[in-house]
Scaffold this active site. Structure first.
Site, mmCIF file in Angstrom:
data_model
loop_
_atom_site.group_PDB
_atom_site.id
_atom_site.type_symbol
_atom_site.label_atom_id
_atom_site.label_comp_id
_atom_site.label_asym_id
_atom_site.label_seq_id
_atom_site.Cartn_x
_atom_site.Cartn_y
_atom_site.Cartn_z
ATOM 1 N N HIS A 258 0.819 -1.203 0.000
ATOM 2 C CA HIS A 258 0.000 0.000 0.000
ATOM 3 C C HIS A 258 0.862 1.267 0.000
ATOM 4 C CE1 HIS A 258 -4.010 -1.899 1.568
ATOM 5 N NE2 HIS A 258 -3.552 -2.463 0.460
ATOM 6 N N GLU B 128 0.808 3.909 1.846
ATOM 7 C CA GLU B 128 1.270 4.384 3.146
ATOM 8 C C GLU B 128 2.563 3.695 3.568
ATOM 9 O OE1 GLU B 128 -3.320 4.063 3.569
ATOM 10 O OE2 GLU B 128 -1.739 3.275 2.284
ATOM 11 N N CYS C 273 -5.807 1.369 6.017
ATOM 12 C CA CYS C 273 -6.329 0.104 6.538
ATOM 13 C C CYS C 273 -5.611 -0.263 7.835
ATOM 14 C CB CYS C 273 -6.158 -1.008 5.498
ATOM 15 S SG CYS C 273 -4.438 -1.532 5.260
ATOM 16 N N CYS D 221 -1.747 -1.011 7.368
ATOM 17 C CA CYS D 221 -0.954 0.206 7.194
ATOM 18 C C CYS D 221 -0.882 0.988 8.498
ATOM 19 C CB CYS D 221 -1.558 1.079 6.097
ATOM 20 S SG CYS D 221 -1.346 0.427 4.433
#
Length: 225
Positions: free
Chosen positions: A141, A143, A167, A170
């Site tokens: 992801h 992040e 999420c 993350c």
């Protein structure tokens, strides 16, 4: 030629007359953080009202600063969306930007496969009979990539700007790395288990969160002369 909006509504980019447009998709509740569209292509010396007409002590027109510049929130969220345009994911493009307390960019990242692996060697599908034939076991992801890409020794005390609310996986990385605030644009998965868990952890860890509500729907970057 115009690229289609991704199903996630994260980013749309089109090229017209030397301009790049960054905008939020129609499926997102809030639009992209951006400056007024009238700013697009405005030259530094344009007579658009940004120069005051009052005279100074010599009788010459008094030159003052521009008033239509990007706010910090607009600037950093736009950087997040711009970095998302590097993502190869055909369905969801997400970008993240980390900045320190002095408004200096520490890192950026976008979602994609792990480094050293060709973007053509793993699946991009969202659904398949075999979960290993979907993208989810392989995608990193935005992040996490932003934290790993940092150009400083630490991101402790920094703020992350990101298109989507992070999420739970993350969020674990953000908390452990010391991120102190998360500024997000869309929270469209608010009621899912990963997001509920994420908010619980962020609250318990004392990490601030706020949704950025943009004044405008798009930002146009004009590369023309």
């Amino acid at each position: 030629m115009q690229r289609p909006v991704s199903p996630s509504g994260s980013v749309v980019s089109d090229s017209m007359d030397g301009a790049v447009k960054i905008a939020a998709g129609a499926s997102q509740d809030p639009g992209l953080s951006a400056s007024e569209s009238a700013r697009a292509g405005a030259g530094a010396g344009a007579d658009d009202g940004s120069l005051a007409s009052s005279a100074d002590s010599t009788g010459r027109p008094k030159v003052t600063k521009r008033t239509d510049y990007l706010s910090w929130d607009e600037y950093f969220m736009s950087l997040a969306f711009l970095s998302a345009m590097r993502s190869k994911d055909p369905s969801t493009q997400v970008g993240a930007c980390i900045v320190d307390a002095h408004h200096r960019v520490v890192s950026i990242g976008y979602n994609g496969f792990v480094g050293g692996v060709s973007d053509d060697d793993l699946p991009w599908a969202r659904e398949a009979d075999n979960p290993l034939d979907t993208k989810y076991p392989y995608v990193v992801h935005a992040e996490v990539n932003a934290v790993l890409n940092r150009n400083a020794g630490s991101v402790r005390g920094c703020t992350m700007y990101v298109a989507l609310f992070p999420c739970n996986e993350c969020t674990k990385i953000l908390i452990q790395s010391g991120i102190s605030e998360v500024v997000y644009l869309s929270d469209k998965y608010h009621d899912t288990v990963p997001m509920i868990a994420s908010r619980r952890m962020l609250d318990l860890a004392g990490v601030k969160t706020r949704q950025y509500i943009p004044k405008d729907k798009q930002l146009v970057i004009n590369f023309g002369t």
